[in-house]
Design an enzyme around this catalytic site. Structure first.
Site, PDB file in Angstrom:
ATOM      1  N   LYS A  73      28.947  39.017  38.303  1.00  0.00           N
ATOM      2  CA  LYS A  73      29.184  37.639  38.760  1.00  0.00           C
ATOM      3  C   LYS A  73      27.889  36.847  38.960  1.00  0.00           C
ATOM      4  O   LYS A  73      27.866  35.650  38.739  1.00  0.00           O
ATOM      5  CB  LYS A  73      30.006  37.648  40.052  1.00  0.00           C
ATOM      6  CG  LYS A  73      31.435  38.105  39.819  1.00  0.00           C
ATOM      7  CD  LYS A  73      32.280  37.996  41.065  1.00  0.00           C
ATOM      8  CE  LYS A  73      33.730  38.292  40.737  1.00  0.00           C
ATOM      9  NZ  LYS A  73      34.640  37.970  41.831  1.00  0.00           N
ATOM     10  N   ASP A 109      38.049  31.477  42.719  1.00  0.00           N
ATOM     11  CA  ASP A 109      38.647  32.200  43.852  1.00  0.00           C
ATOM     12  C   ASP A 109      39.043  31.250  44.988  1.00  0.00           C
ATOM     13  O   ASP A 109      40.122  31.365  45.572  1.00  0.00           O
ATOM     14  CB  ASP A 109      37.679  33.252  44.397  1.00  0.00           C
ATOM     15  CG  ASP A 109      37.674  34.508  43.546  1.00  0.00           C
ATOM     16  OD1 ASP A 109      38.661  34.765  42.836  1.00  0.00           O
ATOM     17  OD2 ASP A 109      36.667  35.252  43.597  1.00  0.00           O
TER      18      ASP A 109
HETATM   19  P1  NAP Z   1      33.016  43.015  49.580  1.00  0.00           P
HETATM   20  O1  NAP Z   1      32.199  41.997  48.871  1.00  0.00           O
HETATM   21  O2  NAP Z   1      32.648  44.454  49.470  1.00  0.00           O
HETATM   22  O3  NAP Z   1      33.022  42.616  51.146  1.00  0.00           O
HETATM   23  C1  NAP Z   1      33.691  43.406  52.071  1.00  0.00           C
HETATM   24  C2  NAP Z   1      33.584  42.782  53.469  1.00  0.00           C
HETATM   25  O4  NAP Z   1      34.379  43.561  54.347  1.00  0.00           O
HETATM   26  C3  NAP Z   1      32.185  42.778  54.041  1.00  0.00           C
HETATM   27  O5  NAP Z   1      32.017  41.634  54.827  1.00  0.00           O
HETATM   28  C4  NAP Z   1      32.151  44.033  54.886  1.00  0.00           C
HETATM   29  O6  NAP Z   1      31.314  43.932  56.016  1.00  0.00           O
HETATM   30  C5  NAP Z   1      33.569  44.102  55.386  1.00  0.00           C
HETATM   31  N1  NAP Z   1      33.971  45.474  55.639  1.00  0.00           N
HETATM   32  C6  NAP Z   1      34.078  46.464  54.718  1.00  0.00           C
HETATM   33  N2  NAP Z   1      34.458  47.614  55.323  1.00  0.00           N
HETATM   34  C7  NAP Z   1      34.579  47.325  56.644  1.00  0.00           C
HETATM   35  C8  NAP Z   1      34.934  48.099  57.779  1.00  0.00           C
HETATM   36  N3  NAP Z   1      35.238  49.402  57.686  1.00  0.00           N
HETATM   37  N4  NAP Z   1      34.956  47.487  58.988  1.00  0.00           N
HETATM   38  C9  NAP Z   1      34.642  46.173  59.102  1.00  0.00           C
HETATM   39  N5  NAP Z   1      34.283  45.391  58.057  1.00  0.00           N
HETATM   40  C10 NAP Z   1      34.261  45.963  56.838  1.00  0.00           C
HETATM   41  O7  NAP Z   1      34.530  42.938  49.136  1.00  0.00           O
HETATM   42  P2  NAP Z   1      35.318  41.670  48.539  1.00  0.00           P
HETATM   43  O8  NAP Z   1      35.220  41.666  47.075  1.00  0.00           O
HETATM   44  O9  NAP Z   1      34.916  40.470  49.305  1.00  0.00           O
HETATM   45  O10 NAP Z   1      36.835  42.072  48.883  1.00  0.00           O
HETATM   46  C11 NAP Z   1      37.306  42.067  50.211  1.00  0.00           C
HETATM   47  C12 NAP Z   1      38.825  42.206  50.226  1.00  0.00           C
HETATM   48  O11 NAP Z   1      39.414  41.074  49.594  1.00  0.00           O
HETATM   49  C13 NAP Z   1      39.349  43.434  49.470  1.00  0.00           C
HETATM   50  O12 NAP Z   1      40.442  43.943  50.163  1.00  0.00           O
HETATM   51  C14 NAP Z   1      39.813  42.863  48.148  1.00  0.00           C
HETATM   52  O13 NAP Z   1      40.861  43.619  47.576  1.00  0.00           O
HETATM   53  C15 NAP Z   1      40.317  41.498  48.585  1.00  0.00           C
HETATM   54  N6  NAP Z   1      40.266  40.513  47.498  1.00  0.00           N
HETATM   55  C16 NAP Z   1      41.420  39.885  47.154  1.00  0.00           C
HETATM   56  C17 NAP Z   1      41.418  38.936  46.159  1.00  0.00           C
HETATM   57  C18 NAP Z   1      42.692  38.244  45.776  1.00  0.00           C
HETATM   58  O14 NAP Z   1      42.703  37.540  44.748  1.00  0.00           O
HETATM   59  N7  NAP Z   1      43.748  38.382  46.530  1.00  0.00           N
HETATM   60  C19 NAP Z   1      40.212  38.616  45.506  1.00  0.00           C
HETATM   61  C20 NAP Z   1      39.049  39.277  45.888  1.00  0.00           C
HETATM   62  C21 NAP Z   1      39.091  40.234  46.896  1.00  0.00           C
HETATM   63  P3  NAP Z   1      29.709  44.164  55.940  1.00  0.00           P
HETATM   64  O15 NAP Z   1      29.124  42.843  55.535  1.00  0.00           O
HETATM   65  O16 NAP Z   1      29.369  44.565  57.318  1.00  0.00           O
HETATM   66  O17 NAP Z   1      29.499  45.243  54.907  1.00  0.00           O
END
Ligand code: NAP
Length: 290
Positions: A73, A109
């Site tokens: 990305k 998004d």
């Molecule tokens: P990402 O970039 O890896 O970010 C994950 C975030 O969650 C970070 O802020 C991280 O905190 C936090 N996190 C992870 N594990 C945690 C834990 N055990 N306790 C507390 N905080 C935690 O992931 P992403 O791509 O943004 O995706 C996040 C979620 O959105 C996923 O479930 C994904 O499936 C969903 N999503 C959905 C769509 C849709 O179209 N519906 C699109 C994209 C993503 P830190 O900063 O402290 O690491």
């Protein structure tokens, strides 16, 4: 059955690694079929570091549109000719479209999230108090989209540095640089989980809830009726957070709509047609509300 591709068939695809699990080919091919368009959509497994090469290939091969997923990305953002305001602010591209010979990097998004919120649960974010749990890629897109629409956003995240970076992006977007001009100014700050108590809209953008046994991303005692609680997770369709929110009397929404509408935005950018969202949803066994 769709006719086999010919020399005239237009090609779009997704680049990523891993990419074989992607729902995008099923979503977009269902949309092409539903509208009778002579297009096809494939998955290109492009290794880390080769995102710019994939953009160069898109130019040479005449590929009409690309979806972009991890880990490309940010490198694709640097390889296109121009960025949309949202993609420029986020430094992340999830879609490349053509404008004549120029390649434009977009990020759909945030638009997908807003369309889900508006069409599925009739929420317009302007002037609402919102809390986003998380500060990763999805959270940043949502924070920017909400702030650009004039919402007050509080970012709650495990890592304070990531929270501060995400809130800064939201604050920049809150000056109505991306959203509809003339609307109220949005804002974004870092805050404590207790901000959930006073929020109109709460969005879980952490992965907590994807796996059985995950803790809730927030204390359910902070949830109440009158709130809208969104979980960006779409599998499972009903996470423990959404269960707790429903028990508290809140309106609930999962991530299915965001997934579909961000793809629908891409489809429309490439083809100039409204996307057949119901057919796309059916193709991947999902259902949107509303
Ligand atoms: P990402 O970039 O890896 O970010 C994950 C975030 O969650 C970070 O802020 C991280 O905190 C936090 N996190 C992870 N594990 C945690 C834990 N055990 N306790 C507390 N905080 C935690 O992931 P992403 O791509 O943004 O995706 C996040 C979620 O959105 C996923 O479930 C994904 O499936 C969903 N999503 C959905 C769509 C849709 O179209 N519906 C699109 C994209 C993503 P830190 O900063 O402290 O690491």
């Amino acid at each position: 059955m769709r006719p086999a591709p010919t020399g005239d068939t237009k090609v779009a695809g997704v680049i990523g690694d891993p990419v074989r699990h992607s729902l995008s080919p099923a979503l977009h091919n269902a949309a092409f079929a539903a509208l009778g368009l002579d297009w096809t959509y494939v998955a290109f497994e492009v290794p880390d570091g080769q995102g710019a090469g994939a953009v160069a290939a898109m130019r040479v091969l005449g590929i009409e549109g690309l979806s972009v997923t991890m880990p490309h990305k940010d490198t694709v953002a640097a390889a296109v000719d121009e960025l949309s305001p949202a993609a420029a602010l986020l430094g992340a591209v999830n879609c490349v479209r053509r404008d004549g010979d120029r390649l434009i990097g977009e990020n759909t998004d945030g638009a997908g999230f807003l369309r889900s919120l508006c069409t599925e649960v009739a929420v317009e974010p302007a002037e609402l108090r919102t809390v986003v749990l998380g500060a990763g890629g999805a959270a940043r897109a949502v924070i920017v989209a909400l702030a650009a629409e004039g919402a007050q956003v509080t970012v709650v995240n495990r890592s304070p540095d990531a929270a501060a970076r995400a809130a800064a992006l939201g604050a920049a977007a809150g000056g109505a640089t991306i959203g509809a001009s003339g609307g109220p100014s949005g804002s974004a700050v870092v805050g404590p989980a207790e901000a959930v108590r006073d929020a109109d809209v709460v969005v879980n953008a952490t992965p907590l809830g994807m796996n059985a046994g995950d803790p809730l991303p927030v204390d359910p005692a902070l949830l109440s009726g009158g709130q809208t609680v969104v979980d960006l997770i779409y599998r499972p369709a009903r996470t423990p957070l959404l269960e707790a929110a429903a028990q508290a009397g809140a309106t609930t929404l999962n991530g299915t709509g965001m997934l579909l509408f961000q793809a629908a935005e891409q489809f429309s950018m490439w083809t100039g047609r409204d996307a057949p969202v119901d057919e796309m949803a059916a193709a991947v066994g999902l259902r949107i509300a509303g």
